[in-house]
Design a protein around this motif. Structure first.
Motif, PDB file in Angstrom:
ATOM      1  N   HIS A 154      68.785  31.686 -12.944  1.00 54.88           N
ATOM      2  CA  HIS A 154      69.294  32.659 -13.907  1.00 54.88           C
ATOM      3  C   HIS A 154      68.653  34.002 -13.652  1.00 54.88           C
ATOM      4  N   LEU A 155      69.464  35.051 -13.762  1.00 54.17           N
ATOM      5  CA  LEU A 155      68.986  36.426 -13.672  1.00 54.17           C
ATOM      6  C   LEU A 155      69.451  37.147 -14.919  1.00 54.17           C
ATOM      7  N   VAL A 156      68.538  37.684 -15.694  1.00 51.56           N
ATOM      8  CA  VAL A 156      68.873  38.374 -16.930  1.00 51.56           C
ATOM      9  C   VAL A 156      68.382  39.807 -16.849  1.00 51.56           C
ATOM     10  N   GLN A 157      69.335  40.721 -16.951  1.00 53.44           N
ATOM     11  CA  GLN A 157      69.026  42.143 -16.811  1.00 53.44           C
ATOM     12  C   GLN A 157      68.861  42.810 -18.160  1.00 53.44           C
ATOM     13  N   SER A 158      68.096  43.900 -18.158  1.00 55.56           N
ATOM     14  CA  SER A 158      67.962  44.740 -19.343  1.00 55.56           C
ATOM     15  C   SER A 158      67.593  46.153 -18.897  1.00 55.56           C
ATOM     16  N   GLY A 159      67.725  47.092 -19.825  1.00 51.03           N
ATOM     17  CA  GLY A 159      67.220  48.431 -19.567  1.00 51.03           C
ATOM     18  C   GLY A 159      68.233  49.508 -19.299  1.00 51.03           C
ATOM     19  N   GLY A 160      69.517  49.193 -19.279  1.00 54.11           N
ATOM     20  CA  GLY A 160      70.508  50.232 -19.047  1.00 54.11           C
ATOM     21  C   GLY A 160      70.647  51.144 -20.253  1.00 54.11           C
ATOM     22  N   GLY A 161      71.608  52.062 -20.155  1.00 53.02           N
ATOM     23  CA  GLY A 161      71.858  52.946 -21.278  1.00 53.02           C
ATOM     24  C   GLY A 161      72.432  54.268 -20.828  1.00 53.02           C
ATOM     25  N   SER A 162      72.388  55.223 -21.750  1.00 53.13           N
ATOM     26  CA  SER A 162      72.931  56.554 -21.480  1.00 53.13           C
ATOM     27  C   SER A 162      71.810  57.575 -21.463  1.00 53.13           C
ATOM     28  N   VAL A 163      71.906  58.508 -20.541  1.00 51.49           N
ATOM     29  CA  VAL A 163      70.870  59.521 -20.391  1.00 51.49           C
ATOM     30  C   VAL A 163      71.509  60.784 -19.840  1.00 51.49           C
ATOM     31  N   GLN A 164      70.893  61.913 -20.099  1.00 50.12           N
ATOM     32  CA  GLN A 164      71.374  63.161 -19.528  1.00 50.12           C
ATOM     33  C   GLN A 164      70.886  63.309 -18.094  1.00 50.12           C
ATOM     34  N   ALA A 165      71.612  64.078 -17.337  1.00 46.91           N
ATOM     35  CA  ALA A 165      71.220  64.349 -15.951  1.00 46.91           C
ATOM     36  C   ALA A 165      69.789  64.876 -15.916  1.00 46.91           C
ATOM     37  N   GLY A 166      69.041  64.351 -14.942  1.00 43.10           N
ATOM     38  CA  GLY A 166      67.635  64.702 -14.832  1.00 43.10           C
ATOM     39  C   GLY A 166      66.707  63.736 -15.527  1.00 43.10           C
ATOM     40  N   GLY A 211      64.260  29.594 -12.618  1.00 41.18           N
ATOM     41  CA  GLY A 211      64.948  28.508 -11.944  1.00 41.18           C
ATOM     42  C   GLY A 211      64.751  28.434 -10.442  1.00 41.18           C
ATOM     43  N   TYR A 212      63.914  29.341  -9.906  1.00 40.15           N
ATOM     44  CA  TYR A 212      63.642  29.272  -8.473  1.00 40.15           C
ATOM     45  C   TYR A 212      62.335  30.016  -8.199  1.00 40.15           C
ATOM     46  N   VAL A 213      61.856  29.924  -6.980  1.00 36.59           N
ATOM     47  CA  VAL A 213      60.629  30.633  -6.594  1.00 36.59           C
ATOM     48  C   VAL A 213      60.952  32.119  -6.457  1.00 36.59           C
ATOM     49  N   PHE A 214      60.386  32.918  -7.322  1.00 37.83           N
ATOM     50  CA  PHE A 214      60.720  34.331  -7.395  1.00 37.83           C
ATOM     51  C   PHE A 214      60.614  35.008  -6.038  1.00 37.83           C
ATOM     52  N   ASN A 215      61.664  35.757  -5.716  1.00 36.13           N
ATOM     53  CA  ASN A 215      61.742  36.522  -4.470  1.00 36.13           C
ATOM     54  C   ASN A 215      61.375  35.688  -3.244  1.00 36.13           C
ATOM     55  N   SER A 216      61.923  34.507  -3.163  1.00 34.86           N
ATOM     56  CA  SER A 216      61.637  33.631  -2.029  1.00 34.86           C
ATOM     57  C   SER A 216      62.383  34.054  -0.764  1.00 34.86           C
ATOM     58  N   CYS A 217      63.465  34.833  -0.940  1.00 26.85           N
ATOM     59  CA  CYS A 217      64.261  35.229   0.220  1.00 26.85           C
ATOM     60  C   CYS A 217      64.907  36.586   0.004  1.00 26.85           C
ATOM     61  N   GLY A 218      64.241  37.454  -0.739  1.00 30.01           N
ATOM     62  CA  GLY A 218      64.754  38.792  -0.913  1.00 30.01           C
ATOM     63  C   GLY A 218      65.493  38.996  -2.213  1.00 30.01           C
ATOM     64  N   MET A 219      65.424  40.222  -2.717  1.00 22.81           N
ATOM     65  CA  MET A 219      66.137  40.610  -3.927  1.00 22.81           C
ATOM     66  C   MET A 219      66.619  42.044  -3.767  1.00 22.81           C
TER      67      MET A 219
END
Length: 124
Positions: free
Chosen positions: A3-15, A26-34
């Motif tokens: 499982h991969l669960v994302q967070s942190g997006g949103g709206s922002v002004q340029a800059g 569910g697996y060995v973290f970064n076992s073959c690249g991310m």
């Protein structure tokens, strides 16, 4: 099960800045690249940044010097720090993990999993 669960997006002004997170299980973290990819409306999904299992990093030319990919292995989390955001960075951002076994990773046989995607909107 991976499982991969994302967070942190949103709206922002340029800059402005945003930081995306991708918590894995569910697996060995970064076992073959991310990596992080993004898809803008009407466009193909494109690579933003990658972090190999050995720590090698690549960036798309469009984000070099502005974005930073990093990991916290203790937290099984991949990050994307995005600074000096531009309107053209507006897209849905996706985390990608290759959960291949060590043998399959060495053989180049990927086992790819995607996060659910998170919207980043930059207004000019």
């Amino acid at each position: 099960q991976v499982h991969l669960v994302q967070s942190g997006g949103g709206s922002v002004q340029a800059g402005g800045s945003l930081k995306l997170s991708c918590v894995t299980s569910g697996y060995v973290f970064n076992s073959c690249g991310m990596g992080w990819y993004r898809q803008a409306p009407g466009k193909a999904r494109e690579l933003v940044a990658t972090l190999s299992e050995s720590g090698s990093i690549t960036y798309a030319d469009s984000v070099k010097g502005r974005f930073t990919i990093s990991e916290d292995k203790a937290k099984n989390t991949l990050y994307l720090q995005m600074n000096r955001l531009r309107a053209e960075d507006t897209a849905v951002y996706y985390c990608l993990a290759d959960a291949a076994s060590p043998k399959d990773c060495a053989d180049g046989s990927p086992s790819l999993y995607w996060g659910q995607g998170t919207q980043v909107t930059v207004s000019s």
